[in-house]
Design a protein around this motif. Structure first.
Motif, short mmCIF file in Angstrom:
data_model
loop_
_atom_site.label_atom_id
_atom_site.label_comp_id
_atom_site.label_asym_id
_atom_site.label_seq_id
_atom_site.Cartn_x
_atom_site.Cartn_y
_atom_site.Cartn_z
N ILE A 19 0.98 -1.15 0.05
CA ILE A 19 -0.13 -0.03 0.11
C ILE A 19 0.83 1.32 0.07
CG2 ILE A 19 -0.29 0.22 2.43
CD1 ILE A 19 -3.03 1.04 2.04
N CYS A 20 2.13 1.19 0.20
CA CYS A 20 2.90 2.25 0.31
C CYS A 20 3.01 3.03 -0.78
CB CYS A 20 4.49 2.00 0.86
SG CYS A 20 5.49 3.19 1.05
N ARG A 21 2.93 4.33 -0.84
CA ARG A 21 3.09 5.01 -2.06
C ARG A 21 4.21 5.45 -2.42
NH1 ARG A 21 -2.40 7.08 -3.49
NH2 ARG A 21 -3.73 5.90 -2.00
N ASN A 22 5.26 5.11 -1.79
CA ASN A 22 6.65 5.40 -1.89
C ASN A 22 7.68 4.20 -2.11
OD1 ASN A 22 6.98 8.42 -1.76
ND2 ASN A 22 5.94 8.04 0.06
N LYS A 23 6.75 2.97 -2.24
CA LYS A 23 7.31 1.55 -2.42
C LYS A 23 8.47 1.68 -3.48
CE LYS A 23 6.04 -3.19 -3.18
NZ LYS A 23 6.78 -3.71 -1.92
N ALA A 24 8.11 2.12 -4.66
CA ALA A 24 9.24 1.87 -5.78
C ALA A 24 10.23 2.83 -5.34
CB ALA A 24 8.64 2.57 -6.86
N LEU A 25 10.23 4.19 -5.13
CA LEU A 25 11.12 5.11 -4.72
C LEU A 25 12.18 4.37 -3.47
CD1 LEU A 25 12.80 8.06 -4.68
CD2 LEU A 25 11.22 8.54 -2.80
N LEU A 26 11.51 4.03 -2.46
CA LEU A 26 12.26 3.30 -1.05
C LEU A 26 13.07 2.05 -1.79
CD1 LEU A 26 10.01 4.29 1.65
CD2 LEU A 26 12.03 5.31 1.16
N GLU A 27 12.36 1.17 -2.38
CA GLU A 27 13.04 -0.14 -2.80
C GLU A 27 14.12 0.34 -3.60
OE1 GLU A 27 10.02 -2.81 -3.69
OE2 GLU A 27 9.31 -2.87 -1.33
N ASN A 28 13.87 1.15 -4.67
CA ASN A 28 14.95 1.52 -5.62
C ASN A 28 16.24 1.89 -4.98
OD1 ASN A 28 16.09 1.82 -8.35
ND2 ASN A 28 15.77 4.19 -7.90
N LEU A 29 16.28 2.85 -4.04
CA LEU A 29 17.12 3.29 -3.15
C LEU A 29 17.90 2.40 -2.59
CD1 LEU A 29 15.73 6.71 -1.89
CD2 LEU A 29 17.40 6.55 -3.58
N ARG A 30 17.01 1.39 -1.96
CA ARG A 30 17.79 0.28 -1.14
C ARG A 30 18.44 -0.83 -1.90
NH1 ARG A 30 16.80 -4.86 1.34
NH2 ARG A 30 17.08 -4.81 3.15
N GLU A 31 17.70 -0.86 -3.26
CA GLU A 31 18.23 -1.83 -3.97
C GLU A 31 19.57 -1.48 -4.65
OE1 GLU A 31 17.44 -3.95 -8.44
OE2 GLU A 31 15.60 -3.68 -7.07
N TYR A 32 19.85 -0.35 -5.15
CA TYR A 32 21.21 0.29 -5.58
C TYR A 32 21.77 1.16 -4.61
CZ TYR A 32 18.81 -1.03 -9.78
OH TYR A 32 18.06 -1.74 -10.63
N GLY A 33 21.67 0.69 -3.36
CA GLY A 33 22.59 1.48 -2.43
C GLY A 33 23.82 0.71 -2.06
#
Length: 86
Positions: free
Chosen positions: A72-86
């Motif tokens: 449900i998180c409206r920021n799921k894509a942004l946060l997971e992208n930062l996490r994946e490429y961190g």
């Protein structure tokens, strides 16, 4: 008592969700992987969430962290992208 629907409340939720996912948003900004405009947009999206209380509960149940934001998180894509490429 702080308003639970205000900008500051949702900024805190975004920061807590990032922490739950092992992200430091300040560090991401220092690395130029996240702009202030992106962070502001994340807070505005969070303010449009249909269930912020559910989000808070979800985070409380994951004190040890999580690998993915809830669907449900409206920021799921942004946060997971930062996490994946961190």
């Amino acid at each position: 008592m702080p308003l639970k629907s205000g900008y500051d409340h949702h900024a805190n939720l975004v920061d807590r969700m990032a922490d739950t996912l092992g992200l430091d948003l300040r560090r991401e900004m220092e690395r130029a992987r996240l702009t202030f405009q992106q962070l502001d947009g994340a807070v505005v999206r969070c303010m449009d969430c249909p269930d912020p209380e559910g989000c808070e509960l979800w985070m409380e149940q994951r004190n040890d962290g999580a690998t993915h934001a809830p669907g449900i998180c409206r920021n799921k894509a942004l946060l997971e992208n930062l996490r994946e490429y961190g």
